[in-house]
Design an enzyme around this catalytic site. Structure first.
Site, PDB file in Angstrom:
ATOM      1  CE  LYS A  53      -3.694  -2.411   2.412  1.00 27.32           C
ATOM      2  NZ  LYS A  53      -4.242  -2.833   3.693  1.00 27.32           N
ATOM      3  CD  GLN A  97      -3.148  -4.475   6.847  1.00 27.29           C
ATOM      4  OE1 GLN A  97      -3.115  -3.497   6.112  1.00 27.29           O
ATOM      5  NE2 GLN A  97      -3.746  -5.602   6.500  1.00 27.29           N
ATOM      6  CG  ASP A 120      -9.667  -0.261   5.297  1.00 25.86           C
ATOM      7  OD1 ASP A 120      -9.464  -0.516   4.103  1.00 25.86           O
ATOM      8  OD2 ASP A 120      -8.959  -0.691   6.229  1.00 25.86           O
TER       9      ASP A 120
END
Ligand code: NDP
Length: 293
Positions: A53, A97, A120
């Site tokens: 990412k 994460q 997200d």
């Protein structure tokens, strides 16, 4: 039938070209997208995902930082860190994460993220907006899948769509998006009786379970479009999807490979979500600048 390969790498490269243009356009408006990825502990798979990412953002000339925190951090300390990122005006996107260590309640941490910075799309405000049919920030993997289906010219109106897996991050949101696009959607989970009877009806089959090759060719309708979200690391180090690729490609009309299918799209959509979050947090919040797919 030998299925068309839905090449997520190639499609994400095409999207990246559009993103480069958008990044220059935003620079002219004084908008600087930036992402902070919070990584707790040293989970091997998470390290790889976070690095990928970060690289994608840096390649596009976007600001990106990895906030590395020790695996024994307390929940209160982590919540404090999230609060600091929420309050930092330079940070436009925050991603925690997953998975998190067992002493931390993941949902509590996700709900602590400012929903405007929740790139997200997991915060309940964003999940609720999707549920109400007014999506704001849509989770990256389902968004990438919708883009792939659109690029393939798949007509979802009236189509039978079957989603295997019902997680908050993939199964449920993709089911809502497919339904919004006019498909008739079935969601299967671990308690589903006779899974094959469901999957065999699917014009569009999305599989997000995490069990290598659980869907075989004889479970797929001839001419179906198959999206394999699963990423399973095998003993030999190779990655396999949740769909048995060789038998499935004999039956399906189109299929995503693993790797090189949904994965690269997920990262491209993270950039899309971060760019859009940055536009909405800028003083003008000019919605005409937003990326729309
Ligand atoms: P979760 O473990 O959160 O959810 C798995 C789902 O599968 C659950 O809803 C579970 O049902 C269901 N399930 C388990 N066994 C069966 C079965 N035998 N039949 C039908 N359904 C079953 O997984 P995620 O959604 O987070 O991830 C799924 C997979 O996708 C993983 O391999 C993950 O690595 C991958 N992934 C890939 C991404 C990408 O970018 N390509 C992004 C995100 C995930 P129940 O609800 O009953 O427990």
């Amino acid at each position: 039938m030998n299925a068309t390969l839905i090449d997520g790498k190639e499609l994400s490269a095409r999207i990246t070209e559009q993103l480069k243009t958008k990044v220059s356009e935003l620079q002219a408006h004084g908008i600087a997208p930036s992402l902070s990825v919070v990584l707790v502990g040293d989970d091997a798979a998470s390290q790889v995902y976070v690095k990928n990412k970060d690289k994608k953002f840096k390649d596009l000339g976007l600001a990106s930082e990895i906030v590395r925190l020790p695996k024994d951090i307390t929940e209160a300390e982590l919540l404090q860190k999230i609060q600091a990122l929420n309050e930092d005006p330079k940070v436009k996107g925050i991603l925690v994460q997953l998975p998190l260590p067992s002493q931390i309640e993941a949902d509590k941490v996700i709900q602590a993220i400012d929903p405007r910075k929740d790139v997200d799309g997991f915060h309940e405000q964003n999940a609720g907006a999707l549920m109400n049919g007014q999506p704001r920030v849509v989770p990256c993997t389902p968004l990438g899948i919708m883009y792939m289906l659109q690029d393939q010219g798949v007509n979802l109106r009236g189509a039978e769509a079957v989603v295997v897996g019902a997680s908050n991050i993939v199964g449920k949101p993709i089911a809502l998006l497919l339904q919004k696009a006019g498909a008739t959607v079935t969601i299967c989970n671990s308690k589903t009786r006779n899974l094959k009877a469901h999957t065999q009806r699917a014009d569009v089959l999305v599989v997000a379970v995490g069990k290598p090759e659980m869907i075989k060719g004889d479970m797929i309708k001839a001419g179906a479009v198959v999206i394999d979200v699963g990423i399973n690391r095998m003993a030999d180090g190779k990655l396999k999807g949740d769909v048995e690729f060789e038998s499935a490609r004999q039956v399906a009309k189109a299929i995503t490979p693993v790797p090189g299918g949904v994965g690269p799209m997920t990262i491209a959509m993270l950039v899309v979500n971060t760019i859009n979050a940055s536009i909405l947090q800028s003083p003008e919040a000019d919605t005409s600048l937003l990326l729309k797919f």
